[in-house]
Scaffold this motif. Structure first.
Motif, short mmCIF file in Angstrom:
data_model
loop_
_atom_site.label_atom_id
_atom_site.label_comp_id
_atom_site.label_asym_id
_atom_site.label_seq_id
_atom_site.Cartn_x
_atom_site.Cartn_y
_atom_site.Cartn_z
N SER A 259 0.83 -1.20 0.00
CA SER A 259 0.00 0.00 0.00
C SER A 259 0.86 1.25 0.00
N LEU A 260 1.95 1.23 0.80
CA LEU A 260 2.89 2.36 0.81
C LEU A 260 3.47 2.58 -0.58
N ILE A 261 3.84 1.48 -1.24
CA ILE A 261 4.43 1.58 -2.57
C ILE A 261 3.44 2.11 -3.58
N TYR A 262 2.19 1.66 -3.50
CA TYR A 262 1.19 2.12 -4.46
C TYR A 262 0.80 3.57 -4.22
N THR A 263 0.79 3.99 -2.96
CA THR A 263 0.52 5.40 -2.67
C THR A 263 1.63 6.27 -3.25
N LEU A 264 2.88 5.84 -3.05
CA LEU A 264 4.02 6.54 -3.65
C LEU A 264 3.89 6.55 -5.17
N GLN A 265 3.53 5.40 -5.73
CA GLN A 265 3.42 5.28 -7.18
C GLN A 265 2.36 6.20 -7.75
N ASN A 266 1.21 6.30 -7.08
CA ASN A 266 0.14 7.17 -7.57
C ASN A 266 0.56 8.64 -7.57
N ASN A 267 1.32 9.03 -6.54
CA ASN A 267 1.83 10.41 -6.51
C ASN A 267 2.88 10.64 -7.59
N LEU A 268 3.74 9.63 -7.79
CA LEU A 268 4.76 9.74 -8.84
C LEU A 268 4.14 9.81 -10.22
N GLN A 269 3.00 9.14 -10.38
CA GLN A 269 2.32 9.16 -11.67
C GLN A 269 1.89 10.58 -12.04
N TYR A 270 1.38 11.32 -11.07
CA TYR A 270 1.00 12.72 -11.32
C TYR A 270 2.22 13.55 -11.68
N ILE A 271 3.33 13.33 -10.95
CA ILE A 271 4.56 14.09 -11.22
C ILE A 271 5.07 13.78 -12.62
N ALA A 272 5.09 12.48 -12.97
CA ALA A 272 5.62 12.08 -14.27
C ALA A 272 4.78 12.62 -15.42
N ILE A 273 3.46 12.48 -15.32
CA ILE A 273 2.59 12.92 -16.41
C ILE A 273 2.55 14.44 -16.51
N SER A 274 2.79 15.12 -15.39
CA SER A 274 2.83 16.58 -15.42
C SER A 274 4.06 17.09 -16.16
N ASN A 275 5.09 16.26 -16.24
CA ASN A 275 6.36 16.70 -16.83
C ASN A 275 6.74 15.99 -18.12
N LEU A 276 5.98 14.97 -18.51
CA LEU A 276 6.26 14.23 -19.74
C LEU A 276 5.05 14.26 -20.67
N PRO A 277 5.28 14.26 -21.98
CA PRO A 277 4.16 14.10 -22.91
C PRO A 277 3.46 12.77 -22.63
N ALA A 278 2.13 12.75 -22.80
CA ALA A 278 1.34 11.56 -22.47
C ALA A 278 1.84 10.32 -23.20
N ALA A 279 2.15 10.46 -24.49
CA ALA A 279 2.61 9.32 -25.28
C ALA A 279 3.96 8.80 -24.77
#
Length: 390
Positions: free
Chosen positions: A110-130
């Motif tokens: 659960s800790l890892i997935y919570t971290l992952q969900n936050n990282l997903q927002y960071i990554a998509i905010s800074n990378l093109p979707a494709a």
């Protein structure tokens, strides 16, 4: 007598044909849902994070998605208990509190997935979707490697080749993006390609480890998929709130939990919360090949949509890299040779298998748990009944 047997055989043949048609339709529906969920979540996050105006806090969105997911699973458990509130409460108390050791096992994933969900927002905010969609397929590589190292699983030659192809394809895309930063990032002041790349790589590593760790500690577990999602969600909410306080506590205290929330933001949160649960239902009718095809097709959908929505530029180098990734995903999902299927769990496909034969898997978009066993049948009695005839 012979006429009666002939009639019965014809009836069984007709029923078998009808069931086959139903199964085919269910697979097409599963494919559509998997493609839409995979592509829409990434595109919608990218869209809301690049809109002008007040930005919502990603940490609050992660917490809100967990809250909605837990409430939905609790409602499903209540329906399974035929709306008997007392029986439902006793069941939850026994599963969460009495069997607390089993519950605590879910703290790490659960800790890892919570971290992952936050990282997903960071990554998509800074990378093109494709670019994110292509690079995120590295989770297949990390899951496979962790499965080999931690679970001593074996991979077929085709799977090893597909992993090499996957890594090469992602590397080509990154080289292309590195040389094309100016055209892919329209607002360099608010977007950082390096930050996005680091976030998606860490997300892939955490995804692979969490899936394999989950399999290692929960083999033979008899808990239902909905109960597991409640347990994951409770830890996710607690850890998400802690992360929100640590990262955005002062700002949220001043501006409020729902600061920057718009109808589009709510759509993203609902997609993250319910999308994974919806896939948990339909994935029962999708085999590994279909799931691999859905992932590949969602990359194409994301790329095409990015061209029209975000002005994403596709050149020959990106096409070659993305094509290699799509081919690798499909190759990896192909059935293993019969000689390699003797062991429990088979390969490192991302699905886990418990000792009683039921299949458990982790869908990483949102960290929702999926399951292919009788528990899902009790939630979808009509569809499951048709599927069992296959």
């Amino acid at each position: 007598m012979a006429g009666g047997n002939h009639t019965k055989a014809e009836e069984e043949k007709g029923m078998s044909r009808a069931q086959s048609d139903v199964n085919r339709k269910l697979k097409y529906i599963s494919l559509a849902v998997l493609v839409v969920q995979n592509a829409s979540l990434i595109l919608s996050i990218r869209f809301v994070r690049t809109l002008p105006g007040d930005r919502f806090y990603a940490t609050s969105a992660v917490v809100m998605a967990e809250v909605l997911k837990v409430l939905t699973c609790l409602l499903i458990i209540l329906l399974q208990k035929r709306l008997n509130m007392k029986e439902t409460v006793l069941f939850l108390f026994d599963s969460i509190v009495v069997q607390y050791k089993d519950t605590l096992k879910l703290a790490v994933p659960s800790l890892i997935y919570t971290l992952q969900n936050n990282l997903q927002y960071i990554a998509i905010s800074n990378l093109p979707a494709a670019t994110f969609q292509v690079t995120y397929q590295l989770k297949i590589l990390t899951t496979a490697l962790f499965s080999v190292l931690m679970l001593r699983k074996s991979l077929s030659r085709v799977q090893w080749v597909s992993l090499l192809l996957l890594f090469a394809g992602v590397a080509i895309v990154q080289v292309q993006q590195e040389g094309n930063k100016e055209s892919t990032l329209t607002d360099s002041s608010s977007q950082n390609y390096t930050v996005g790349l680091v976030a998606v790589v860490i997300s892939c590593l955490s995804s692979g480890f969490a899936g394999v760790y989950f399999e290692k500690i929960l083999k033979g577990s008899s808990a239902s998929v909905w109960m597991r999602n409640v347990q994951l969600g409770l830890f996710g909410m607690a850890l998400g709130l802690l992360g929100m306080w640590w990262n955005d506590g002062a700002a949220i205290s001043e501006k409020g939990f729902f600061f920057g929330y718009t109808s589009m933001v709510w759509c993203v949160i609902f997609n993250q919360a319910f999308g994974g649960l919806l896939v948990a239902v339909v994935v029962k009718y999708a085999d590994n090949i279909l799931k691999g095809f859905a992932t590949s097709f969602s990359i194409i959908v994301s790329t095409v949509a990015s061209i029209y929505l975000f002005g994403f530029h596709v050149d020959l180098m990106f096409t070659a890299g993305a094509g290699m990734v799509i081919g690798a995903v499909y190759m990896y999902s192909l059935p293993k040779p019969p000689s390699m299927l003797s062991g429990v769990g088979g390969g490192a496909s991302g699905d886990t298998q418990s000792e009683d034969g039921s299949k458990i898997g982790l869908l990483n978009n949102g960290g929702s748990l999926t399951e292919e066993n009788g528990e899902m049948d009790s939630f979808l009695p009509k569809l499951a009944g048709k599927q069992k005839g296959n």
